[in-house]
Structures are given as C-alpha cells and as structure tokens.
Design a protein around this motif. Structure first.
Motif, PDB file in Angstrom:
ATOM      1  N   THR A   1       6.144   9.450  20.595  1.00  0.00           N
ATOM      2  CA  THR A   1       6.383  10.739  21.251  1.00  0.00           C
ATOM      3  C   THR A   1       6.971  11.686  20.212  1.00  0.00           C
ATOM      4  OG1 THR A   1       6.902   9.511  23.246  1.00  0.00           O
ATOM      5  CG2 THR A   1       7.481  11.851  23.228  1.00  0.00           C
ATOM      6  N   ILE A   2       6.165  12.687  19.833  1.00  0.00           N
ATOM      7  CA  ILE A   2       6.590  13.600  18.761  1.00  0.00           C
ATOM      8  C   ILE A   2       7.484  14.703  19.334  1.00  0.00           C
ATOM      9  CG2 ILE A   2       5.751  15.192  16.985  1.00  0.00           C
ATOM     10  CD1 ILE A   2       3.044  13.569  17.208  1.00  0.00           C
ATOM     11  N   HIS A   3       8.629  14.907  18.690  1.00  0.00           N
ATOM     12  CA  HIS A   3       9.525  16.019  19.053  1.00  0.00           C
ATOM     13  C   HIS A   3       9.615  16.899  17.815  1.00  0.00           C
ATOM     14  CE1 HIS A   3      10.949  13.611  22.522  1.00  0.00           C
ATOM     15  NE2 HIS A   3      10.878  12.602  21.690  1.00  0.00           N
ATOM     16  N   ASP A   4       8.745  17.902  17.708  1.00  0.00           N
ATOM     17  CA  ASP A   4       8.677  18.669  16.459  1.00  0.00           C
ATOM     18  C   ASP A   4       9.668  19.839  16.438  1.00  0.00           C
ATOM     19  OD1 ASP A   4       7.440  20.689  17.943  1.00  0.00           O
ATOM     20  OD2 ASP A   4       5.423  20.058  17.377  1.00  0.00           O
ATOM     21  N   GLY A   5       9.696  20.525  15.307  1.00  0.00           N
ATOM     22  CA  GLY A   5      10.499  21.745  15.176  1.00  0.00           C
ATOM     23  C   GLY A   5      12.000  21.549  15.366  1.00  0.00           C
ATOM     24  N   GLY A   6      12.492  20.344  15.119  1.00  0.00           N
ATOM     25  CA  GLY A   6      13.934  20.114  15.269  1.00  0.00           C
ATOM     26  C   GLY A   6      14.385  20.109  16.722  1.00  0.00           C
ATOM     27  N   SER A   7      13.428  19.846  17.671  1.00  0.00           N
ATOM     28  CA  SER A   7      13.765  19.950  19.096  1.00  0.00           C
ATOM     29  C   SER A   7      14.628  18.788  19.597  1.00  0.00           C
ATOM     30  CB  SER A   7      12.496  20.085  19.938  1.00  0.00           C
ATOM     31  OG  SER A   7      11.622  18.996  19.691  1.00  0.00           O
ATOM     32  N   LEU A   8      14.493  17.616  18.994  1.00  0.00           N
ATOM     33  CA  LEU A   8      15.317  16.473  19.437  1.00  0.00           C
ATOM     34  C   LEU A   8      16.540  16.330  18.525  1.00  0.00           C
ATOM     35  CD1 LEU A   8      15.556  14.128  21.471  1.00  0.00           C
ATOM     36  CD2 LEU A   8      14.280  12.709  19.840  1.00  0.00           C
ATOM     37  N   PHE A   9      16.286  16.364  17.224  1.00  0.00           N
ATOM     38  CA  PHE A   9      17.358  16.380  16.223  1.00  0.00           C
ATOM     39  C   PHE A   9      16.999  17.463  15.221  1.00  0.00           C
ATOM     40  CE2 PHE A   9      17.374  11.989  17.756  1.00  0.00           C
ATOM     41  CZ  PHE A   9      18.708  11.857  18.106  1.00  0.00           C
ATOM     42  N   LYS A  10      17.997  18.177  14.738  1.00  0.00           N
ATOM     43  CA  LYS A  10      17.742  19.164  13.689  1.00  0.00           C
ATOM     44  C   LYS A  10      17.229  18.438  12.456  1.00  0.00           C
ATOM     45  CE  LYS A  10      20.497  22.867  15.182  1.00  0.00           C
ATOM     46  NZ  LYS A  10      21.684  23.656  15.183  1.00  0.00           N
ATOM     47  N   ALA A  11      16.447  19.158  11.642  1.00  0.00           N
ATOM     48  CA  ALA A  11      15.803  18.530  10.484  1.00  0.00           C
ATOM     49  C   ALA A  11      16.790  17.685   9.668  1.00  0.00           C
ATOM     50  CB  ALA A  11      15.163  19.605   9.609  1.00  0.00           C
ATOM     51  N   ASN A  12      17.960  18.229   9.414  1.00  0.00           N
ATOM     52  CA  ASN A  12      18.918  17.524   8.551  1.00  0.00           C
ATOM     53  C   ASN A  12      19.657  16.384   9.261  1.00  0.00           C
ATOM     54  OD1 ASN A  12      20.075  19.621  10.056  1.00  0.00           O
ATOM     55  ND2 ASN A  12      21.865  19.684   8.729  1.00  0.00           N
ATOM     56  N   GLU A  13      19.383  16.183  10.560  1.00  0.00           N
ATOM     57  CA  GLU A  13      20.048  15.098  11.310  1.00  0.00           C
ATOM     58  C   GLU A  13      19.113  13.921  11.544  1.00  0.00           C
ATOM     59  OE1 GLU A  13      21.034  17.216  14.861  1.00  0.00           O
ATOM     60  OE2 GLU A  13      22.789  18.178  13.966  1.00  0.00           O
ATOM     61  N   ILE A  14      17.841  14.084  11.155  1.00  0.00           N
ATOM     62  CA  ILE A  14      16.844  13.076  11.541  1.00  0.00           C
ATOM     63  C   ILE A  14      17.060  11.747  10.822  1.00  0.00           C
ATOM     64  CG2 ILE A  14      14.361  12.544  11.489  1.00  0.00           C
ATOM     65  CD1 ILE A  14      13.888  15.535  12.171  1.00  0.00           C
TER      66      ILE A  14
END
Ligand code: PCA
Length: 324
Positions: free
Chosen positions: A61-74
């Motif tokens: 399940t893709i959560h793009d654009g930092g919608s689930l976690f911000k880019a730097n939190e992934i």
C-alpha cells in the motif's frame, strides 16, 4: 476410531499451516515524493509486479508525497517497524554515516555513467551499514542531474551570498554555508509552499522536482550545471523480509531488480523532457557561466576533501575504486 482422530489431527495441522502459508500480507510503503514523480510511478509498477508475481500474497500500500511519514522520517519508520518497506533518499542520512552522502558531493559523479560507477564502488558499504540497522536495500534509482534554481540571475558563487537556500540533505546545507547562503531544510513535498511564502528563493535539485513543484511561478532561472545525481533507495525491514516465504522473497527481489533497471531508464529519458517543460513555462535554462562553474567546482573539491577526512581509509579506498 483412533486412526480417524489421528488422521483428523494431521489434517487440521496441514490445513492450518497451509492457511498460514497462504495468508496475505499487506505492507505499508511510505514515500516522500508526489504521485506525479517518476520514482513514484516506478514504485506503482513495482507494487503491481509484486502483487502479480505473488498471486496477491504480498500487497504494497503506497503512501506517497510524505502522507504517512515525512520524507526524512521514513528510514526510522522502517527501522522501527511502523512501516515494512519504504523509499528514502540515502544522502538525507549522511549525518549517520558519511558513505550515505557520497552521491551528493558536487562534481564527484556528474553523469548517469559516473553515478552508476560510484554506486558500484560504495554499494556494499552502504548495504552493510543499513544491514546493521535492520534494513535491506531492494533497489536504487538516481535522480536526474542537479542544477541551480534561482529567482534572480546568478553569474558566480558571489551572487548566492545571502540567498534563502532550500536544502534537502546535509550536503546541500553545507554548500549553502560554503557560498554564504542561508540554508533552510525543506522536503520536496513542501517546496511549492516554501517558495510561495518566500521562505526560500534558491536551491539545487533536478528538473524533475522543479517540474513536480511547478517552481516557475516564483523561480525564473535554471543553471544546468549537472553537479551530482543523488539516489533514492527502496528499503525493506529485514524482519519483515525474513518473515516471507522463499517464493515471495524471490518474487520481491525479481520485481526490485526490474524496478531498478526501469527506474534508471525513466530517469535518463525524462531528464530532457523535464527541462523542456521548465522552458515552456517561461524559465531561462542555461549551462552556467564559466565563473559559476569554477566556483562550484571549488566547493566540490572542499567537500570531497572533507568527506575523505570523515570517511577515513575505507572511504579513500572507495574513491580510489571509483576513480580507477
Ligand atoms: N529531487 C529531490 C532530491 C533530489 C531531486 O532531484 C528533492 O529536491 O528533494
């Protein structure tokens, strides 16, 4: 009678174990870049391939654009098991380990060919560091070459003094320091807004992110200096990967190898197209004056020297292997 019970017992065990083997796994896959981005498009194809090859046993399940976690939190989310798989920009984590930042040193590797060569020289060290953190690399795809976006014309590094400089990793912050600009870390998902509010007016990135963020509304100049090609990695939690049965693991690895080859191809093919879109939207695209190029090369030399100091003899050996 006893025999029947025994047979029944055996049957249920079989039934349960095959049910477990058939159980569907749904993995969350956070990414930092928008739906329109070419990495995201590639990830969507990757997820489809995984679903198809496993007969729906593994679903991403893709959560793009930092919608689930911000880019730097992934990265931390996958390390901590809050997500099983995710996409990261490896140079975002160079504070953890200098090897993670080697692909974002200005003018060390400036073409797709050089970037592949640098990855070959540093891949096993990168993978080993990530393995210690419980992470496995599935595939890597480079961004197109990085140039300078600016609201005003830039003829030399001196023109960058005092600029409100958007950074996306420690190295882009360091460049700002070296040219006397003011670095502000802004993830790609927030770039359009940071430009609109005037938080930043200058930055280095690819035509891809310039296009995704429609930067032409605020920023009119692009200097295509091709300074480096940073890499995104798709990483999986080792624990989650080890929990898959062998055929599912194999299917995932095969889809990953295909995504790596496809991602590289799209990155290369779309690079020119992105720059054309910037021009169509009124931006001035230039190579950058000889003075600007020379100034930036100097910044790069300083950063390579700093990197060797941080990365030590192992780092030097990687550079030697790359330059051979
Ligand atoms: N786009 C990403 C990283 C590198 C790139 O080309 C960004 O600007 O955040």
């Amino acid at each position: 009678m006893l025999k029947t019970i025994a047979a029944f017992g055996f049957g249920t065990t079989l039934m349960f174990s095959s049910a477990a083997a058939l159980a569907q796994q749904k993995w969350d896959m956070p990414t930092g870049y928008p739906t329109s981005n070419f990495h995201t498009a590639n990830i969507q194809l990757f997820a489809k391939d995984v679903e198809k090859a496993t007969g729906g046993k593994l679903m991403l399940t893709i959560h793009d654009g930092g919608s689930l976690f911000k880019a730097n939190e992934i990265k931390r989310a996958v390390q901590g098991g809050q997500a099983q798989i995710g996409e990261i920009i490896i140079s975002g984590y160079s504070n953890e380990n200098p090897v993670f930042g080697v692909d974002s040193i200005p003018f060390l590797a400036t073409s797709y060919g050089e970037s592949e060569k640098l990855w070959k020289a540093t891949k096993s060290a990168t993978e080993a560091h990530l393995a210690k953190q419980g992470l496995k690399v599935l595939y890597a795809v480079p961004w197109p070459p990085q140039g300078i976006f600016s609201a005003k014309p830039i003829n030399s590094a001196a023109d960058l003094k005092g600029a409100k400089w958007r950074a996306y990793n420690p190295n882009t912050s360091r460049i700002a320091q070296l040219v006397g600009a003011q670095p502000v870390t802004v993830q790609a998902a927030e770039l359009t807004q940071a430009l609109a509010t005037g938080t930043v007016n200058t930055f280095m990135t690819s035509g891809a992110t310039g296009y995704d963020s429609k930067v032409w509304e605020q920023v009119k100049y692009y200097y295509d200096v091709s300074a480096w090609l940073p890499k995104n990695l798709v990483i999986v939690s080792k624990k989650a990967f080890d929990g898959l049965d062998k055929p599912t693991q194999d299917a995932l690895l095969k889809a990953a190898a295909e995504a790596e080859a496809r991602g590289l191809k799209i990155s290369q093919e779309k690079n020119t197209w992105y720059l054309e879109q910037l021009a169509k939207n009124g931006m001035k695209i230039e190579k950058g004056s000889p003075q600007l190029q020379a100034d930036l090369k100097k910044v790069g030399e300083q950063m390579i020297a700093d990197w060797v100091k941080q990365a030590g003899p192992d780092g030097q050996a990687m550079l030697d292997a790359y330059r051979k």
